[in-house]
Design an enzyme around this catalytic site. Structure first.
Site, PDB file in Angstrom:
ATOM      1  N   ASP A 138       2.106   0.442 -10.524  1.00  0.00           N
ATOM      2  CA  ASP A 138       1.541  -0.323  -9.411  1.00  0.00           C
ATOM      3  C   ASP A 138       1.939   0.259  -8.055  1.00  0.00           C
ATOM      4  OD1 ASP A 138       1.028  -1.890 -11.628  1.00  0.00           O
ATOM      5  OD2 ASP A 138       1.394  -3.778 -10.606  1.00  0.00           O
ATOM      6  N   SER A 175       2.183  -7.669  -5.537  1.00  0.00           N
ATOM      7  CA  SER A 175       3.591  -7.476  -5.153  1.00  0.00           C
ATOM      8  C   SER A 175       3.845  -6.012  -4.797  1.00  0.00           C
ATOM      9  CB  SER A 175       4.531  -7.957  -6.259  1.00  0.00           C
ATOM     10  OG  SER A 175       4.317  -7.204  -7.427  1.00  0.00           O
ATOM     11  N   ALA A 176       3.202  -5.086  -5.517  1.00  0.00           N
ATOM     12  CA  ALA A 176       3.378  -3.665  -5.193  1.00  0.00           C
ATOM     13  C   ALA A 176       2.796  -3.363  -3.813  1.00  0.00           C
ATOM     14  CB  ALA A 176       2.706  -2.796  -6.247  1.00  0.00           C
ATOM     15  N   GLY A 219      -2.299  -9.982 -11.407  1.00  0.00           N
ATOM     16  CA  GLY A 219      -2.445  -8.677 -12.059  1.00  0.00           C
ATOM     17  C   GLY A 219      -3.167  -7.647 -11.216  1.00  0.00           C
ATOM     18  N   LEU A 220      -3.379  -7.943  -9.939  1.00  0.00           N
ATOM     19  CA  LEU A 220      -4.068  -6.963  -9.083  1.00  0.00           C
ATOM     20  C   LEU A 220      -3.090  -6.144  -8.240  1.00  0.00           C
ATOM     21  CD1 LEU A 220      -7.205  -8.949  -7.829  1.00  0.00           C
ATOM     22  CD2 LEU A 220      -7.011  -7.409  -9.775  1.00  0.00           C
ATOM     23  N   GLY A 221      -1.827  -6.248  -8.562  1.00  0.00           N
ATOM     24  CA  GLY A 221      -0.837  -5.406  -7.878  1.00  0.00           C
ATOM     25  C   GLY A 221      -0.471  -5.906  -6.496  1.00  0.00           C
ATOM     26  N   VAL A 275      -2.012 -13.534  -5.410  1.00  0.00           N
ATOM     27  CA  VAL A 275      -0.666 -13.259  -5.940  1.00  0.00           C
ATOM     28  C   VAL A 275      -0.589 -13.658  -7.420  1.00  0.00           C
ATOM     29  CG1 VAL A 275       1.787 -13.885  -5.696  1.00  0.00           C
ATOM     30  CG2 VAL A 275       0.347 -13.688  -3.686  1.00  0.00           C
ATOM     31  N   GLY A 276       0.140 -12.880  -8.207  1.00  0.00           N
ATOM     32  CA  GLY A 276       0.394 -13.237  -9.610  1.00  0.00           C
ATOM     33  C   GLY A 276      -0.859 -13.202 -10.447  1.00  0.00           C
TER      34      GLY A 276
HETATM   35  C1  MEV Z   1       1.514  -5.241 -14.749  1.00  0.00           C
HETATM   36  O1  MEV Z   1       0.586  -5.061 -13.672  1.00  0.00           O
HETATM   37  C2  MEV Z   1       1.387  -4.110 -15.718  1.00  0.00           C
HETATM   38  C3  MEV Z   1       2.408  -4.094 -16.854  1.00  0.00           C
HETATM   39  O2  MEV Z   1       2.153  -2.890 -17.606  1.00  0.00           O
HETATM   40  C4  MEV Z   1       3.820  -4.080 -16.361  1.00  0.00           C
HETATM   41  C5  MEV Z   1       4.216  -2.774 -15.668  1.00  0.00           C
HETATM   42  O3  MEV Z   1       3.557  -1.755 -15.823  1.00  0.00           O
HETATM   43  O4  MEV Z   1       5.245  -2.821 -14.976  1.00  0.00           O
HETATM   44  C6  MEV Z   1       2.229  -5.268 -17.783  1.00  0.00           C
END
Ligand code: MEV
Length: 302
Positions: free
Chosen positions: A138, A95-96, A91-93, A88-89
């Protein structure tokens, strides 16, 4: 009981720029979040999450899913159990993937009849409510799988090389990083806007190379994209160290993926070089995950 799963993602190009309408190329990865849903006498949300254990992070998403799905099905009480391979948290998506898999699980459990496009757009609305200025990337990639160009929603050829993810283990707040870029853009519009535009142009240039499986040329552009992400202040020492370690170990390309400031970087490599790159990342004290592109988005599990 219904179980649905949805994949995480890495950005090959265009994070942050996509928030301002520029194009991004995003790739679904073979790490999934599974959501079980069953009727229950009250609303219960339970989770066993990746390595970070930030359970409370997913609750705002899932409770919004339940609220919105009440318009489509007779939902009184439901028990949701979440199990994720995605940290989590980072950047691998994650939450999506939680959001999309929860929507689809309730869609199936209550026979709501939502089509995939509707699942993706409800997911996007929820991400925007929780995160502020979120792009549709995402949730779209997690719903559809494959390699896609956003906002065009164009499907590119699948990525046939190895994907190595390096995780700094440092929590990264997408909301905060997106807000920082917005502030910088307000302060220096003449400098920041051309950078964001150029990131979008790189996505367009790269599209052809992805479709031709020309990873060497695409990789050069990814490395340039990394430089521009650094320029808009979303890099950081930990991520840069992993990016350079991966490149020095022979990666085709290496860059941040997602919001930056912590979280993960991604490297592409030939199948035979992938292990070497993962070891170089581990030698820097970070977690390395070897994965690949998946064509499958959200799906019903047996
Ligand atoms: C986050 O995974 C990616 C960003 O571009 C935010 C978004 O696209 O909502 C930073």
């Amino acid at each position: 009981m219904i179980t649905c799963s949805a994949p995480g993602k890495v950005y090959l190009f265009g994070e942050h720029a996509v928030v301002y309408g520029q194009s991004a190329i995003c790739c679904a990865i073979d790490l999934r979040t599974r959501v079980q849903a069953e009727e229950h006498d009250s609303i219960v949300i339970e989770s066993v999450l990746g390595t970070t254990g930030l359970d409370q992070e997913v609750h705002p998403y899932v409770s919004r899913v339940i609220e919105k799905m009440k318009a489509f099905g007779n939902i009184r009480g439901v028990r949701i159990h979440i199990d994720s391979e995605l940290p989590v948290g980072s950047g691998l998506g994650s939450s999506a993937a939680v959001t999309v898999a929860s929507i689809q699980a309730l869609n199936q459990l209550y026979s709501c009849g939502l089509q995939l496009e509707e699942v993706a757009s409800m997911g996007h609305i929820i991400e925007r409510e929780v995160q502020g200025n979120a792009s549709p990337t995402d949730t779209y990639v997690s719903t559809m799988g494959g390699v896609v160009m956003i906002p065009e929603r164009r499907r590119l050829n699948g990525l046939e090389c190895s994907i190595i993810v390096g995780n700094t283990g440092k929590f990264s707040s997408t909301r905060e990083l997106v807000a920082n870029v917005a502030k910088l853009r307000q302060e220096f519009p003449d400098i920041i806007d051309p950078i964001l535009n150029n990131i979008g142009r790189m996505s367009h240039l790269a599209e052809e190379h992805v479709n031709r499986y020309d990873y060497e040329t695409m990789g050069k552009l990814m490395n340039v994209n990394q430089g521009l992400l650094d320029a808009i202040g979303v890099g950081g020492a930990e991520l840069s160290e992993l990016v350079y370690a991966a490149r020095d170990a022979g990666a085709i390309s290496a860059k941040i993926t997602g919001a930056g400031g912590g979280g993960c970087m991604v490297a592409l490599a030939s199948k035979q070089d992938a292990g070497k790159i993962a070891s170089a990342i581990r030698n820097k004290g970070a977690e390395a995950i070897l994965t690949s592109n998946t064509q499958e988005g959200v799906r019903l599990e047996p």
